[in-house]
Enzyme design. Structure first.
Site, PDB file in Angstrom:
ATOM      1  N   THR A 125       3.247  10.520  -2.705  1.00  0.00           N
ATOM      2  CA  THR A 125       2.846   9.156  -2.332  1.00  0.00           C
ATOM      3  C   THR A 125       3.090   8.135  -3.450  1.00  0.00           C
ATOM      4  O   THR A 125       2.896   8.427  -4.628  1.00  0.00           O
ATOM      5  CB  THR A 125       1.338   9.173  -1.970  1.00  0.00           C
ATOM      6  OG1 THR A 125       1.164  10.112  -0.915  1.00  0.00           O
ATOM      7  CG2 THR A 125       0.842   7.815  -1.515  1.00  0.00           C
ATOM      8  N   GLU A 126       3.508   6.942  -3.031  1.00  0.00           N
ATOM      9  CA  GLU A 126       3.702   5.818  -3.968  1.00  0.00           C
ATOM     10  C   GLU A 126       2.954   4.605  -3.420  1.00  0.00           C
ATOM     11  O   GLU A 126       2.571   4.588  -2.239  1.00  0.00           O
ATOM     12  CB  GLU A 126       5.196   5.507  -4.108  1.00  0.00           C
ATOM     13  CG  GLU A 126       5.947   6.653  -4.742  1.00  0.00           C
ATOM     14  CD  GLU A 126       7.427   6.365  -4.959  1.00  0.00           C
ATOM     15  OE1 GLU A 126       7.882   5.221  -4.724  1.00  0.00           O
ATOM     16  OE2 GLU A 126       8.125   7.304  -5.363  1.00  0.00           O
ATOM     17  N   ASN A 128       3.895   1.893  -2.255  1.00  0.00           N
ATOM     18  CA  ASN A 128       4.465   1.356  -1.012  1.00  0.00           C
ATOM     19  C   ASN A 128       5.069   2.430  -0.106  1.00  0.00           C
ATOM     20  O   ASN A 128       5.888   2.119   0.764  1.00  0.00           O
ATOM     21  CB  ASN A 128       5.530   0.302  -1.348  1.00  0.00           C
ATOM     22  CG  ASN A 128       4.908  -0.897  -2.033  1.00  0.00           C
ATOM     23  OD1 ASN A 128       3.868  -1.397  -1.579  1.00  0.00           O
ATOM     24  ND2 ASN A 128       5.489  -1.330  -3.136  1.00  0.00           N
ATOM     25  N   GLN A 335     -27.249  11.559  11.791  1.00  0.00           N
ATOM     26  CA  GLN A 335     -28.098  10.963  12.840  1.00  0.00           C
ATOM     27  C   GLN A 335     -29.372  11.788  13.035  1.00  0.00           C
ATOM     28  O   GLN A 335     -30.460  11.240  13.184  1.00  0.00           O
ATOM     29  CB  GLN A 335     -27.286  10.882  14.147  1.00  0.00           C
ATOM     30  CG  GLN A 335     -27.912  10.063  15.236  1.00  0.00           C
ATOM     31  CD  GLN A 335     -27.940   8.563  14.910  1.00  0.00           C
ATOM     32  OE1 GLN A 335     -27.250   8.100  14.019  1.00  0.00           O
ATOM     33  NE2 GLN A 335     -28.779   7.827  15.605  1.00  0.00           N
ATOM     34  N   GLU A 362      -2.844  13.980   3.370  1.00  0.00           N
ATOM     35  CA  GLU A 362      -1.868  14.935   3.924  1.00  0.00           C
ATOM     36  C   GLU A 362      -1.442  14.552   5.344  1.00  0.00           C
ATOM     37  O   GLU A 362      -1.187  15.407   6.189  1.00  0.00           O
ATOM     38  CB  GLU A 362      -2.384  16.368   3.811  1.00  0.00           C
ATOM     39  CG  GLU A 362      -2.650  16.696   2.340  1.00  0.00           C
ATOM     40  CD  GLU A 362      -2.437  18.116   1.932  1.00  0.00           C
ATOM     41  OE1 GLU A 362      -1.859  18.886   2.708  1.00  0.00           O
ATOM     42  OE2 GLU A 362      -2.843  18.444   0.814  1.00  0.00           O
ATOM     43  N   GLY A 363      -1.381  13.250   5.561  1.00  0.00           N
ATOM     44  CA  GLY A 363      -0.975  12.721   6.857  1.00  0.00           C
ATOM     45  C   GLY A 363      -2.183  12.279   7.646  1.00  0.00           C
ATOM     46  O   GLY A 363      -3.057  13.099   7.956  1.00  0.00           O
TER      47      GLY A 363
HETATM   48  N1  CAA Z   1       9.723  20.907   7.760  1.00  0.00           N
HETATM   49  C1  CAA Z   1      11.049  20.841   7.379  1.00  0.00           C
HETATM   50  N2  CAA Z   1      11.819  19.746   7.627  1.00  0.00           N
HETATM   51  C2  CAA Z   1      11.242  18.710   8.250  1.00  0.00           C
HETATM   52  C3  CAA Z   1       9.879  18.713   8.652  1.00  0.00           C
HETATM   53  C4  CAA Z   1       9.114  19.881   8.398  1.00  0.00           C
HETATM   54  N3  CAA Z   1       7.840  19.961   8.778  1.00  0.00           N
HETATM   55  N4  CAA Z   1       9.596  17.533   9.254  1.00  0.00           N
HETATM   56  C5  CAA Z   1      10.736  16.804   9.234  1.00  0.00           C
HETATM   57  N5  CAA Z   1      11.715  17.518   8.631  1.00  0.00           N
HETATM   58  C6  CAA Z   1      13.110  17.121   8.463  1.00  0.00           C
HETATM   59  C7  CAA Z   1      13.709  16.733   9.809  1.00  0.00           C
HETATM   60  O1  CAA Z   1      14.233  17.872  10.476  1.00  0.00           O
HETATM   61  C8  CAA Z   1      14.797  15.766   9.429  1.00  0.00           C
HETATM   62  O2  CAA Z   1      15.940  16.481   9.018  1.00  0.00           O
HETATM   63  P1  CAA Z   1      17.431  16.008   9.482  1.00  0.00           P
HETATM   64  O3  CAA Z   1      17.542  14.582   8.998  1.00  0.00           O
HETATM   65  O4  CAA Z   1      18.335  16.956   8.789  1.00  0.00           O
HETATM   66  O5  CAA Z   1      17.446  16.090  10.965  1.00  0.00           O
HETATM   67  C9  CAA Z   1      14.221  15.069   8.199  1.00  0.00           C
HETATM   68  O6  CAA Z   1      13.193  15.936   7.666  1.00  0.00           O
HETATM   69  C10 CAA Z   1      13.604  13.733   8.513  1.00  0.00           C
HETATM   70  O7  CAA Z   1      12.630  13.934   9.516  1.00  0.00           O
HETATM   71  P2  CAA Z   1      12.034  12.727  10.361  1.00  0.00           P
HETATM   72  O8  CAA Z   1      13.156  11.922  10.950  1.00  0.00           O
HETATM   73  O9  CAA Z   1      10.999  13.282  11.292  1.00  0.00           O
HETATM   74  O10 CAA Z   1      11.325  11.838   9.200  1.00  0.00           O
HETATM   75  P3  CAA Z   1      10.491  10.517   9.285  1.00  0.00           P
HETATM   76  O11 CAA Z   1      10.873   9.658   8.147  1.00  0.00           O
HETATM   77  O12 CAA Z   1      10.555   9.921  10.662  1.00  0.00           O
HETATM   78  O13 CAA Z   1       8.982  11.007   8.951  1.00  0.00           O
HETATM   79  C11 CAA Z   1       6.805  11.901   9.307  1.00  0.00           C
HETATM   80  C12 CAA Z   1       8.308  11.950   9.642  1.00  0.00           C
HETATM   81  C13 CAA Z   1       6.201  13.037  10.090  1.00  0.00           C
HETATM   82  C14 CAA Z   1       6.162  10.589   9.713  1.00  0.00           C
HETATM   83  C15 CAA Z   1       6.611  12.126   7.798  1.00  0.00           C
HETATM   84  O14 CAA Z   1       7.067  11.020   7.064  1.00  0.00           O
HETATM   85  C16 CAA Z   1       5.158  12.393   7.398  1.00  0.00           C
HETATM   86  O15 CAA Z   1       4.676  13.510   7.522  1.00  0.00           O
HETATM   87  N6  CAA Z   1       4.434  11.367   6.881  1.00  0.00           N
HETATM   88  C17 CAA Z   1       3.114  11.560   6.300  1.00  0.00           C
HETATM   89  C18 CAA Z   1       3.203  11.796   4.832  1.00  0.00           C
HETATM   90  C19 CAA Z   1       2.033  12.558   4.281  1.00  0.00           C
HETATM   91  O16 CAA Z   1       1.508  13.465   4.900  1.00  0.00           O
HETATM   92  N7  CAA Z   1       1.666  12.232   3.065  1.00  0.00           N
HETATM   93  C20 CAA Z   1       0.620  12.953   2.404  1.00  0.00           C
HETATM   94  C21 CAA Z   1       0.745  12.804   0.948  1.00  0.00           C
HETATM   95  S1  CAA Z   1       0.327  14.241   0.041  1.00  0.00           S
HETATM   96  C22 CAA Z   1      -1.336  14.316  -0.044  1.00  0.00           C
HETATM   97  O17 CAA Z   1      -2.076  13.604   0.590  1.00  0.00           O
HETATM   98  C23 CAA Z   1      -1.783  15.422  -0.903  1.00  0.00           C
HETATM   99  C24 CAA Z   1      -3.063  15.298  -1.596  1.00  0.00           C
HETATM  100  O18 CAA Z   1      -3.084  15.031  -2.775  1.00  0.00           O
HETATM  101  C25 CAA Z   1      -4.328  15.620  -0.892  1.00  0.00           C
END
Ligand code: CAA
Length: 379
Positions: A125-126, A128, A335, A362-363
């Protein structure tokens, strides 16, 4: 029961429960109040194999598998949700090296991570780039035998205490996910420092910080996999991470139920225990039923991982359902406690604050729904 736990899985659960009740629970309120990161306890968890549960024994892990991991993490979360997120992120941090690392990296880092000698964090995460990590900006410029890294990561769990960082950075000119790569950055690397610590609502014994990279040289040997696959490495690590957060949420919800039942038995109003009123009984029944449903969803995702079948959708379902459920459970437990639950004298106040993060990191729940719907709708 669709899930008959093996004797080994039951043993792991009992070991984690015993450890959590002895080492975590007695100090959990104090650590929350004073924001103390439990360094010594985390070291002990490493010694018990709780930080490398999905790493096979040849690479120093306990090889216990994802189902055992869920069971153990629930027990840790029941006692201290802050330590549970540390455990979850430490286990997540082994995934990039386990799946994509070369033999040299596994020997140098993975074995020590899995044995708890090193603590790993995960830096995606960043400022932006939160829900949309494909838009991240931190740069890793190819300089031949090293990469020059510049930029900032935020909301990094136990970043100030981690020995190594799983860093996702932009190496290519391509827009979006294609230009991203994964690196291992060691603590103490010149140009790498820890920035501001977040003053959070809950999970106050878990450290959350900014990581700053200013002309930081990272050896080429620390590139994980190849350039351009950083996004996939991050997403596949998050699949496992989401099972961890679902388990953390379950542990919090179980603690809510436990507190609610105890209080409903003790607290008397209108001349009788409040647990004898149907309004309270229904709240408790709803909590217990949703906990059971979340437990089965989470174990289903974990057993998919153990069997080596795709589990992206199942992990998102488990994380979505368990985290929303934990928030409802915390609401109902508070509650039931009435005004007392709103004070820091009662554990439910901490559980309520701790539960809140689970639908965000984590999403978010909205991202989990997006992942589930995409999996269902694609050809
Ligand atoms: N496993 C492997 N590959 C994957 C995948 C997975 N689960 N999900 C997507 N991909 C691949 C896709 O197959 C695709 O590959 P190709 O381009 O070769 O076809 C590529 O990645 C891009 O996939 P998308 O087009 O689906 O990507 P997107 O930009 O539309 O994003 C999203 C999808 C699900 C929204 C994703 O951005 C996401 O999960 N966002 C949430 C981020 C997140 O969870 N952040 C948490 C930060 S970490 C944290 O919180 C930890 C902590 O400290 C507690």
């Amino acid at each position: 029961m669709p899930f008959q736990l093996s004797a080994e899985q039951e043993m792991v659960r009992l070991m984690a429960r015993d450890f959590a009740r002895r080492e975590l629970e007695p100090q959990a309120a104090k650590r929350d109040k004073e924001e103390i990161f439990p360094t010594d306890v985390v070291k002990k968890m490493g010694g018990l194999g709780l930080l490398g549960m999905m790493v096979p024994s040849e690479y120093g892990g306990s090889g216990a598998g994802a189902v055992s991991y869920c069971l153990a993490l629930q027990e840790i979360a029941f006692a201290c949700a802050s330590t549970a997120v540390t455990m979850s992120v430490a286990n997540l941090s082994t995934e990039p090296l386990l799946k994509f690392g070369d033999e040299g990296q596994k020997i140098k880092y993975l074995i020590r991570l899995a044995q708890g000698e090193l603590l790993g964090c995960f830096a995606l995460t960043e400022p932006n780039a939160g829900s949309d990590p494909a838009s991240l900006n931190i740069r890793a410029e190819d300089k031949g035998d090293y990469y020059l890294i510049n930029g900032t990561k935020v909301f990094i769990t136990h970043g100030a205490y981690a020995d190594i960082v799983n860093l996702i950075a932009r190496t290519g000119p391509e827009k979006g996910n294609k230009g991203l790569s994964a690196f291992i950055v060691e603590k103490g690397t010149p140009g790498f420092s820890v920035g501001t610590r977040e003053d959070k609502m809950g999970l106050r014994a878990s450290n959350t910080v900014e990581l700053i990279f200013e002309d930081c040289n990272v050896p080429r040997d620390n590139l994980v996999g190849r350039t351009g696959i950083g996004f996939k490495i991050a997403m596949s690590a998050l699949d496992s991470g989401r099972i961890g957060i679902a388990s953390q949420a379950l542990g919090i919800a179980r603690a809510c139920l436990d507190e609610a039942v105890k209080y409903a038995r003790e607290r008397r109003q209108f001349g009788r225990a409040i647990g004898s009123f149907q309004a309270i009984q229904w709240m408790i029944a709803d909590m217990a039923t949703s906990i059971e449903a979340a437990y089965l969803l989470t174990l289903s995702a974990a057993s998919g991982k153990d069997q080596g079948v795709p589990f992206t959708k199942e992990a998102s379902m488990a994380k979505l359902f368990a985290s929303e459920m934990a928030n409802k459970a915390a609401y109902l437990a508070l509650q039931i406690h009435g005004g007392y639950g709103y004070t820091k004298d009662f554990k439910v106040e901490r559980l309520y604050r701790d539960a809140r993060a689970t639908t965000i990191y984590e999403g978010t729940s909205e991202i989990q729904r997006l992942v589930i719907a995409r999996e269902l709708l694609r050809d």
